[in-house]
Design a protein around this motif. Structure first.
Motif, short mmCIF file in Angstrom:
data_model
loop_
_atom_site.label_atom_id
_atom_site.label_comp_id
_atom_site.label_asym_id
_atom_site.label_seq_id
_atom_site.Cartn_x
_atom_site.Cartn_y
_atom_site.Cartn_z
N TYR A 105 0.63 -0.73 0.24
CA TYR A 105 -0.70 0.00 -0.10
C TYR A 105 0.61 0.91 -0.01
CZ TYR A 105 -3.65 -3.38 0.76
OH TYR A 105 -5.04 -3.62 1.47
N THR A 106 2.17 1.00 0.24
CA THR A 106 2.83 2.48 -0.10
C THR A 106 4.60 1.93 -0.47
OG1 THR A 106 3.85 1.28 2.39
CG2 THR A 106 2.43 2.61 2.89
N PHE A 117 -4.12 8.10 1.39
CA PHE A 117 -4.56 7.13 0.21
C PHE A 117 -5.35 5.88 1.61
CE2 PHE A 117 -3.16 8.07 -3.44
CZ PHE A 117 -4.03 8.67 -3.96
N THR A 118 -4.42 5.55 2.85
CA THR A 118 -4.73 4.67 3.86
C THR A 118 -3.99 5.53 5.13
OG1 THR A 118 -2.66 3.64 3.60
CG2 THR A 118 -4.22 2.64 1.78
N ILE A 121 -7.29 -2.32 6.39
CA ILE A 121 -6.02 -1.85 6.08
C ILE A 121 -4.45 -0.91 7.05
CG2 ILE A 121 -4.72 -0.53 4.83
CD1 ILE A 121 -7.43 -1.32 2.14
N HIS A 122 -5.05 -0.32 7.66
CA HIS A 122 -4.69 0.63 8.90
C HIS A 122 -5.87 0.53 9.85
CE1 HIS A 122 -2.98 3.39 10.77
NE2 HIS A 122 -3.48 4.63 11.16
N SER A 180 -8.34 2.27 7.77
CA SER A 180 -8.88 2.35 6.64
C SER A 180 -9.86 1.28 6.04
CB SER A 180 -8.16 3.05 5.88
OG SER A 180 -6.96 2.47 5.71
N TRP A 181 -10.15 0.47 5.53
CA TRP A 181 -10.87 -0.93 5.01
C TRP A 181 -11.53 -0.97 4.02
CZ3 TRP A 181 -13.05 3.19 7.65
CH2 TRP A 181 -14.27 3.03 7.59
N LYS A 182 -11.55 -1.99 3.78
CA LYS A 182 -11.97 -2.85 2.83
C LYS A 182 -12.71 -4.13 2.69
CE LYS A 182 -8.21 -6.12 0.41
NZ LYS A 182 -6.86 -5.94 -0.81
N LEU A 209 -7.35 2.74 -4.65
CA LEU A 209 -6.51 2.65 -4.54
C LEU A 209 -5.88 3.09 -5.33
CD1 LEU A 209 -6.05 -0.08 -2.57
CD2 LEU A 209 -6.12 1.79 -1.30
N ILE A 221 -11.15 1.48 -0.97
CA ILE A 221 -11.63 1.24 -0.06
C ILE A 221 -12.56 2.61 1.05
CG2 ILE A 221 -9.22 0.13 -0.28
CD1 ILE A 221 -8.12 2.76 0.69
N ARG A 237 -12.22 5.31 3.94
CA ARG A 237 -11.03 5.64 4.95
C ARG A 237 -12.03 6.81 6.15
NH1 ARG A 237 -8.20 9.81 2.35
NH2 ARG A 237 -9.99 11.12 3.54
#
Length: 505
Positions: A173-174, A199-200, A352-353, A365-367, A395, A404, A406
């Motif tokens: 993701y980075t 983004f995340t 995600i975070h 953050s999530w999906k 993304l 996603i 956030r």
């Protein structure tokens, strides 16, 4: 006395019985209380800022800060001779931040307040460009980054610098340290890790990037500096994850930008740019303004601007100190972790975070996970019916097929608000399950500000125009994005990008 009495109720006064002016400049004056009521009532259609979990910016300000802002409405921060104490408070903030971010010479380094981290980022980029040119750099300079906020795309375009944005690959993701070497060459003015990705919400590995650049220097002799975009993370990690080495403890980090009006807790319009040492800010960027019979350096893109934001930032610093900031930021992280746990239990979501201070900013953050058919755009739209603004979006490059959500959590967001949000989220999913939409909303239909923007003239179109102006010669692998010849490393970075895409296919 004329004997004519005007109505004392604002809704019966002249001027309020007709539509508010929309087009041309209004001809006639109206009572100030009528003008206020018209504007006030129109603004009722705005969302509630504290329920806007798409924004990174401060939405809760205490009464004392509001009073200071009001007292500074008429103070122009650039007029340092007329308002010397405002200038002094700004300088104190610079030295405090240099100390917070471990400058080797906190009292001697240079820095400035700005209107936000975007202006501060551009100043950091300009300083890197001028240093590169002073070292003998020629041609079109470039900088390397991962997924970035639009201010960096603006910097590249406005100041004629090539942006080499590393696409996401695999499950990343980075930007990772091992991505960098293929994108750097002798025209690379800096690498820009984002310490709190838009983004995340995740931190990029600044220390790892620094080690990768050390290896590049050992191998090639290229000494490439780092500018850290710490728009949000710069006011979080020092208090909640001080073990992370992302700041001036790394000698390769030459400058840092941060938003005072994000996790710095200041009102909107406060940003900061700080350089590691005085030598890292080229003199060519400095102008001198009158100050108590002498001169004080200034190096902003803006000239006149209000002084209240720097004043209230200083107020925050002395009111809270390290202990107070740690307490406030820890409370926000705690509320974020509570929200993350609730999301895990509530539905088919993959985090995600999760608002862990070791990994990112105060955000979640999530999906959707597995085979879930839930549309996050539809869910975002349902949450709007209860006042929550939480953006859903794809993304960045090479993972643009993944959507996603956030939620950015800020000062004033509590455990109770997290519970209210989780209840509304569960209610929204129940409605969507019971009444599924025939056609789900698209990103455009759902709306939601994601702190990104599309250029009116796309980059590819702009490059084509530049190439045509340069004679229309065919672009080769050894040519930069703007059509200027560079050496082999440029072709190498494009080859790496193609290789990454081929792997994915």
């Amino acid at each position: 006395m004329t004997g004519i009495l005007e109505p004392d109720d604002v809704f019966a006064m002249p001027g309020i019985k007709r539509a508010a002016p929309h087009g041309g400049f209004p001809e006639h004056e109206i009572f100030p209380q009528v003008a206020y009521q018209i504007v006030h009532d129109e603004l009722l259609l705005d969302g509630v800022s504290r329920m806007n979990l798409a924004t990174f910016c401060t939405t809760w300000v205490d009464d004392e800060a509001r009073r200071l802002m009001n007292e500074c409405l008429d103070k122009n921060i650039v007029d340092k001779d007329e308002y010397p104490q405002t200038a002094e408070l700004e300088q104190r903030c610079v030295h405090m931040l240099a100390d917070l971010w471990n400058s080797p010479d906190a009292l001697g380094t240079l820095g400035t307040s700005t209107t936000g981290s975007s202006e501060a980022a551009m100043l950091g980029g300009l300083a890197a460009k001028f240093r590169w040119r002073k070292r003998g750099g020629r041609g079109i300079p470039n900088f390397v980054c991962g997924p970035v906020q639009v201010c960096w795309e603006k910097f590249a375009r406005y100041f004629d610098v090539e942006i080499r944005q590393i696409p996401l690959r695999g499950d990343r993701y980075t930007m990772h340290p091992d991505d960098i070497a293929a994108y750097c060459d002798e025209n690379t003015i800096m690498v820009v890790p984002t310490f709190g990705q838009t983004f995340t919400g995740l931190f990029e590995d600044v220390e790892g990037v620094s080690r990768a650049l050390d290896e590049i220097q050992d191998r090639t002799g290229l000494d490439i500096p780092i500018h850290v975009d710490a728009a949000s993370g710069g006011f979080l990690a020092p208090f909640c994850a001080p073990e992370i080495r992302w700041d001036f403890r790394l000698p390769r980090v030459k400058s840092i930008n941060a938003s005072g009006h994000k996790t710095g807790l200041a009102p909107l319009g406060a940003g900061w740019a700080i350089w590691r040492t005085k030598e890292d800010l080229p003199e060519e960027l400095i102008f001198n303004v009158d100050y108590l019979g002498g001169n004080m350096p200034t190096f902003n893109l803006n000239f006149s601007r209000p002084g209240g934001q720097a004043v209230t930032q200083y107020y925050d610093f002395i009111r809270l100190g390290r202990t107070g900031y740690r307490n406030v930021q820890t409370a926000i992280y705690s509320a974020g972790q509570h929200l993350a746990e609730g999301l895990t239990e509530a539905g088919p979501f993959e985090l995600i975070h999760d608002s862990d201070p070791r990994h990112g900013i105060t955000a979640v953050s999530w999906k959707t996970s597995g085979t879930s058919k839930l549309s996050l755009y539809d869910l975002s739209d349902r949450l709007r019916t209860r006042g929550w603004l939480i953006a859903a979006y794809p993304l960045p490059a090479d993972r643009a097929d993944e959507t996603i959500m956030r939620a950015v959590l800020r000062h004033g967001f509590t455990h109770d608000m997290a519970d209210l949000l989780l209840d509304d989220l569960a209610r929204g999913m129940k409605v969507l399950d019971k009444h599924p939409l025939t056609t789900s909303l698209t990103r455009e239909d759902a709306g939601g500000f994601t702190h990104n923007a599309d250029a009116a003239v796309p980059t590819a179109e702009l490059q084509a125009k530049i190439k045509a102006e340069l004679g229309g010669r065919a672009k080769t692998d050894g040519e930069s994005a703007t059509g200027t010849k560079t050496k082999s490393a440029t072709g190498k970075h494009k080859h790496a990008a193609r290789k990454s895409k081929a792997k994915k296919k």
